[in-house]
Scaffold this motif. Sequence first.
Motif, PDB file in Angstrom:
ATOM      1  N   VAL A  78       3.178 -23.699  26.186  1.00  0.00           N
ATOM      2  CA  VAL A  78       3.483 -22.300  25.868  1.00  0.00           C
ATOM      3  C   VAL A  78       3.344 -21.411  27.101  1.00  0.00           C
ATOM      4  CG1 VAL A  78       2.712 -20.319  24.510  1.00  0.00           C
ATOM      5  CG2 VAL A  78       2.826 -22.570  23.457  1.00  0.00           C
ATOM      6  N   GLU A  79       2.326 -21.664  27.896  1.00  0.00           N
ATOM      7  CA  GLU A  79       1.967 -20.767  28.996  1.00  0.00           C
ATOM      8  C   GLU A  79       2.918 -20.848  30.180  1.00  0.00           C
ATOM      9  OE1 GLU A  79      -0.013 -20.399  32.923  1.00  0.00           O
ATOM     10  OE2 GLU A  79       0.084 -22.305  31.866  1.00  0.00           O
ATOM     11  N   LYS A  80       3.400 -22.023  30.506  1.00  0.00           N
ATOM     12  CA  LYS A  80       4.220 -22.183  31.712  1.00  0.00           C
ATOM     13  C   LYS A  80       5.540 -21.402  31.656  1.00  0.00           C
ATOM     14  CE  LYS A  80       1.656 -24.995  34.188  1.00  0.00           C
ATOM     15  NZ  LYS A  80       0.307 -24.684  33.796  1.00  0.00           N
ATOM     16  N   PRO A  81       6.335 -21.489  30.579  1.00  0.00           N
ATOM     17  CA  PRO A  81       7.561 -20.674  30.565  1.00  0.00           C
ATOM     18  C   PRO A  81       7.302 -19.171  30.579  1.00  0.00           C
ATOM     19  CG  PRO A  81       7.734 -22.452  28.983  1.00  0.00           C
ATOM     20  CD  PRO A  81       6.318 -22.448  29.468  1.00  0.00           C
ATOM     21  N   ILE A  82       6.261 -18.739  29.878  1.00  0.00           N
ATOM     22  CA  ILE A  82       5.946 -17.308  29.877  1.00  0.00           C
ATOM     23  C   ILE A  82       5.556 -16.853  31.274  1.00  0.00           C
ATOM     24  CG2 ILE A  82       4.314 -15.574  29.017  1.00  0.00           C
ATOM     25  CD1 ILE A  82       4.224 -17.196  26.390  1.00  0.00           C
ATOM     26  N   THR A  83       4.688 -17.605  31.931  1.00  0.00           N
ATOM     27  CA  THR A  83       4.248 -17.264  33.281  1.00  0.00           C
ATOM     28  C   THR A  83       5.413 -17.291  34.259  1.00  0.00           C
ATOM     29  OG1 THR A  83       2.093 -18.231  32.800  1.00  0.00           O
ATOM     30  CG2 THR A  83       2.636 -17.882  35.103  1.00  0.00           C
TER      31      THR A  83
END
Length: 106
Positions: A78-83
């Motif tokens: 979840v975190e990698k695409p948002i970041t």
Amino acid sequence: MKTKDLVLLALFMGIGAVLHIIAPPILFGMKPDIMLPMMFLGILIFPKANYVLVLSIATGVISALTTTVPGGQISNLVEKPITAFVFFGLFMLVPKQLDKKIIAPY
């Protein structure tokens, strides 16, 4: 998408994955996320939205596979695409807002 660009992005991800695997745990089994700076470097070199999407999803999957933190798989996915897209947006927005060059002071 050019094959040459995708190969270079894959090299950055591979280097980040190897460094992520061999990095020693620092605190309670948590390792520093070395995949993240490699993803940022790929975004800085190839600033296109479709490259950012492919790079962020692939980095999230590889980081989820190599994590040692319990439950870290879901957070990495979840975190990698948002970041990646927040960094990409800031990278595209900030130079347009600045009129001067930013230089490092001596």
